[in-house]
Design a protein around this motif. Structure first.
Motif, PDB file in Angstrom:
ATOM      1  N   ARG A 114       0.818  -1.213   0.000  1.00 44.43           N
ATOM      2  CA  ARG A 114       0.000   0.000   0.000  1.00 44.43           C
ATOM      3  C   ARG A 114       0.857   1.270   0.000  1.00 44.43           C
ATOM      4  O   ARG A 114       0.372   2.338  -0.339  1.00 44.43           O
ATOM      5  N   ASN A 115       2.127   1.143   0.390  1.00 49.88           N
ATOM      6  CA  ASN A 115       3.006   2.311   0.510  1.00 49.88           C
ATOM      7  C   ASN A 115       3.856   2.586  -0.726  1.00 49.88           C
ATOM      8  O   ASN A 115       4.617   3.551  -0.744  1.00 49.88           O
ATOM      9  N   SER A 116       3.760   1.730  -1.743  1.00 50.43           N
ATOM     10  CA  SER A 116       4.597   1.911  -2.931  1.00 50.43           C
ATOM     11  C   SER A 116       3.989   1.121  -4.092  1.00 50.43           C
ATOM     12  O   SER A 116       2.922   0.535  -3.962  1.00 50.43           O
ATOM     13  N   SER A 117       4.725   1.062  -5.187  1.00 55.12           N
ATOM     14  CA  SER A 117       4.278   0.304  -6.359  1.00 55.12           C
ATOM     15  C   SER A 117       4.739  -1.150  -6.310  1.00 55.12           C
ATOM     16  O   SER A 117       4.503  -1.905  -7.247  1.00 55.12           O
ATOM     17  N   MET A 118       5.371  -1.554  -5.210  1.00 57.65           N
ATOM     18  CA  MET A 118       5.949  -2.886  -5.119  1.00 57.65           C
ATOM     19  C   MET A 118       4.876  -3.979  -5.033  1.00 57.65           C
ATOM     20  O   MET A 118       3.943  -3.888  -4.243  1.00 57.65           O
ATOM     21  N   VAL A 119       5.047  -5.020  -5.861  1.00 59.17           N
ATOM     22  CA  VAL A 119       4.170  -6.187  -5.858  1.00 59.17           C
ATOM     23  C   VAL A 119       5.063  -7.428  -5.872  1.00 59.17           C
ATOM     24  O   VAL A 119       5.942  -7.555  -6.724  1.00 59.17           O
ATOM     25  N   THR A 120       4.830  -8.330  -4.926  1.00 61.41           N
ATOM     26  CA  THR A 120       5.576  -9.584  -4.871  1.00 61.41           C
ATOM     27  C   THR A 120       4.611 -10.730  -5.127  1.00 61.41           C
ATOM     28  O   THR A 120       3.564 -10.819  -4.474  1.00 61.41           O
ATOM     29  N   THR A 121       4.968 -11.587  -6.081  1.00 62.38           N
ATOM     30  CA  THR A 121       4.136 -12.725  -6.448  1.00 62.38           C
ATOM     31  C   THR A 121       4.895 -14.014  -6.171  1.00 62.38           C
ATOM     32  O   THR A 121       6.016 -14.195  -6.655  1.00 62.38           O
ATOM     33  N   TRP A 122       4.277 -14.879  -5.389  1.00 64.35           N
ATOM     34  CA  TRP A 122       4.808 -16.200  -5.070  1.00 64.35           C
ATOM     35  C   TRP A 122       4.019 -17.219  -5.876  1.00 64.35           C
ATOM     36  O   TRP A 122       2.788 -17.233  -5.805  1.00 64.35           O
ATOM     37  N   VAL A 123       4.707 -18.069  -6.624  1.00 66.61           N
ATOM     38  CA  VAL A 123       4.044 -19.119  -7.393  1.00 66.61           C
ATOM     39  C   VAL A 123       4.613 -20.460  -6.933  1.00 66.61           C
ATOM     40  O   VAL A 123       5.824 -20.693  -7.002  1.00 66.61           O
ATOM     41  N   VAL A 124       3.711 -21.321  -6.459  1.00 69.51           N
ATOM     42  CA  VAL A 124       4.078 -22.637  -5.941  1.00 69.51           C
ATOM     43  C   VAL A 124       3.487 -23.684  -6.882  1.00 69.51           C
ATOM     44  O   VAL A 124       2.267 -23.743  -7.049  1.00 69.51           O
ATOM     45  N   THR A 125       4.358 -24.483  -7.514  1.00 66.94           N
ATOM     46  CA  THR A 125       3.886 -25.486  -8.481  1.00 66.94           C
ATOM     47  C   THR A 125       4.536 -26.841  -8.200  1.00 66.94           C
ATOM     48  O   THR A 125       5.683 -26.903  -7.747  1.00 66.94           O
ATOM     49  N   PRO A 126       3.808 -27.927  -8.509  1.00 66.39           N
ATOM     50  CA  PRO A 126       4.396 -29.265  -8.364  1.00 66.39           C
ATOM     51  C   PRO A 126       5.592 -29.424  -9.302  1.00 66.39           C
ATOM     52  O   PRO A 126       5.609 -28.867 -10.400  1.00 66.39           O
ATOM     53  N   SER A 127       6.581 -30.186  -8.848  1.00 65.40           N
ATOM     54  CA  SER A 127       7.784 -30.403  -9.659  1.00 65.40           C
ATOM     55  C   SER A 127       8.238 -31.855  -9.514  1.00 65.40           C
ATOM     56  O   SER A 127       9.399 -32.116  -9.247  1.00 65.40           O
ATOM     57  N   GLY A 128       7.288 -32.765  -9.612  1.00 60.31           N
ATOM     58  CA  GLY A 128       7.600 -34.176  -9.427  1.00 60.31           C
ATOM     59  C   GLY A 128       7.022 -34.663  -8.117  1.00 60.31           C
ATOM     60  O   GLY A 128       6.381 -33.910  -7.387  1.00 60.31           O
ATOM     61  N   GLU A 129       7.273 -35.918  -7.795  1.00 61.85           N
ATOM     62  CA  GLU A 129       6.718 -36.503  -6.580  1.00 61.85           C
ATOM     63  C   GLU A 129       7.346 -35.888  -5.337  1.00 61.85           C
ATOM     64  O   GLU A 129       8.574 -35.890  -5.185  1.00 61.85           O
ATOM     65  N   LYS A 130       6.493 -35.341  -4.483  1.00 60.83           N
ATOM     66  CA  LYS A 130       6.926 -34.673  -3.242  1.00 60.83           C
ATOM     67  C   LYS A 130       8.007 -33.614  -3.510  1.00 60.83           C
ATOM     68  O   LYS A 130       8.935 -33.433  -2.720  1.00 60.83           O
ATOM     69  N   ARG A 131       7.876 -32.918  -4.629  1.00 65.06           N
ATOM     70  CA  ARG A 131       8.799 -31.826  -4.969  1.00 65.06           C
ATOM     71  C   ARG A 131       7.980 -30.624  -5.414  1.00 65.06           C
ATOM     72  O   ARG A 131       6.943 -30.774  -6.052  1.00 65.06           O
ATOM     73  N   THR A 132       8.496 -29.455  -5.097  1.00 67.52           N
ATOM     74  CA  THR A 132       7.782 -28.212  -5.374  1.00 67.52           C
ATOM     75  C   THR A 132       8.746 -27.170  -5.899  1.00 67.52           C
ATOM     76  O   THR A 132       9.860 -27.037  -5.390  1.00 67.52           O
ATOM     77  N   LYS A 133       8.309 -26.442  -6.902  1.00 69.25           N
ATOM     78  CA  LYS A 133       9.080 -25.291  -7.392  1.00 69.25           C
ATOM     79  C   LYS A 133       8.398 -24.039  -6.872  1.00 69.25           C
ATOM     80  O   LYS A 133       7.190 -23.861  -7.015  1.00 69.25           O
ATOM     81  N   VAL A 134       9.187 -23.174  -6.242  1.00 65.45           N
ATOM     82  CA  VAL A 134       8.685 -21.891  -5.742  1.00 65.45           C
ATOM     83  C   VAL A 134       9.409 -20.788  -6.499  1.00 65.45           C
ATOM     84  O   VAL A 134      10.639 -20.747  -6.515  1.00 65.45           O
ATOM     85  N   THR A 135       8.641 -19.923  -7.136  1.00 64.20           N
ATOM     86  CA  THR A 135       9.198 -18.764  -7.838  1.00 64.20           C
ATOM     87  C   THR A 135       8.654 -17.518  -7.172  1.00 64.20           C
ATOM     88  O   THR A 135       7.446 -17.408  -6.941  1.00 64.20           O
ATOM     89  N   VAL A 136       9.530 -16.587  -6.848  1.00 64.29           N
ATOM     90  CA  VAL A 136       9.116 -15.318  -6.256  1.00 64.29           C
ATOM     91  C   VAL A 136       9.607 -14.194  -7.162  1.00 64.29           C
ATOM     92  O   VAL A 136      10.769 -14.152  -7.550  1.00 64.29           O
ATOM     93  N   THR A 137       8.680 -13.309  -7.543  1.00 63.60           N
ATOM     94  CA  THR A 137       8.991 -12.178  -8.415  1.00 63.60           C
ATOM     95  C   THR A 137       8.482 -10.902  -7.765  1.00 63.60           C
ATOM     96  O   THR A 137       7.313 -10.828  -7.369  1.00 63.60           O
ATOM     97  N   THR A 138       9.349  -9.929  -7.655  1.00 59.48           N
ATOM     98  CA  THR A 138       8.966  -8.621  -7.122  1.00 59.48           C
ATOM     99  C   THR A 138       9.180  -7.581  -8.207  1.00 59.48           C
ATOM    100  O   THR A 138      10.233  -7.558  -8.848  1.00 59.48           O
ATOM    101  N   THR A 139       8.171  -6.751  -8.419  1.00 59.66           N
ATOM    102  CA  THR A 139       8.270  -5.656  -9.390  1.00 59.66           C
ATOM    103  C   THR A 139       7.917  -4.355  -8.697  1.00 59.66           C
ATOM    104  O   THR A 139       7.160  -4.330  -7.719  1.00 59.66           O
ATOM    105  N   TRP A 140       8.467  -3.272  -9.198  1.00 66.76           N
ATOM    106  CA  TRP A 140       8.119  -1.941  -8.733  1.00 66.76           C
ATOM    107  C   TRP A 140       8.545  -0.926  -9.775  1.00 66.76           C
ATOM    108  O   TRP A 140       9.333  -1.220 -10.667  1.00 66.76           O
TER     109      TRP A 140
END
Length: 147
Positions: free
Chosen positions: A85-111
């Motif tokens: 709310r204090n700036s143009s910053m937006v952080t997006t977390w994306v959690v996706t399956p990456s095989g059996e009992k494995r997860t890929k987490v991608t974090v992107t911040t823009t401003w």
């Protein structure tokens, strides 16, 4: 002024649901994941995913501290979006399956970055610094969820 973007990702040996739940648990687990760059952490509304309002200060460099008041949304499954709310910053977390009992987490911040020579340096160096901060957070997330 131009758009500045920082992205980092990590593969974690845990199921996507537990990884997402840890990230979305602002009233519990999330605070434990934050590296030393974060201070004054406070959940002001909610505490679990969408509808959460959370505050922290992010010390990106020795001289640069951002006072963040973030609204959390979950626009799609496996996605958390934190809008400051204090700036143009937006952080997006994306959690996706990456095989059996494995997860890929991608974090992107823009401003929206500064203009001029300051903006050039911001666009050049800020993404690397923020990437290191989020790499530390993702290391903590892996330790927490790979138990």
């Amino acid at each position: 002024m131009g758009q500045v973007e920082a992205t980092t990702q990590r593969e974690i040996a845990a199921d996507p649901e537990s990884v997402f739940d840890a990230l979305a648990d602002y009233s519990g687990t999330r605070q434990k994941l934050l590296p030393e760059h974060f201070s004054e952490y406070e959940v002001r509304e909610g505490g679990d995913g969408k509808g959460t309002l959370v505050h922290w200060k992010l010390q990106a460099t020795s001289k640069r501290v951002r006072d963040c008041l973030l609204e959390v949304d979950e626009p799609t499954e496996g996605q958390l979006v934190e809008k400051d709310r204090n700036s143009s910053m937006v952080t997006t977390w994306v959690v996706t399956p990456s095989g059996e009992k494995r997860t890929k987490v991608t974090v992107t911040t823009t401003w929206t970055g500064a203009g001029g020579i300051g903006g050039f340096f911001e666009k050049t160096f800020a993404p690397k610094g923020l990437g290191r901060i989020y790499d530390a957070l993702l290391d903590n997330l892996a330790r927490e969820t790979e138990k």
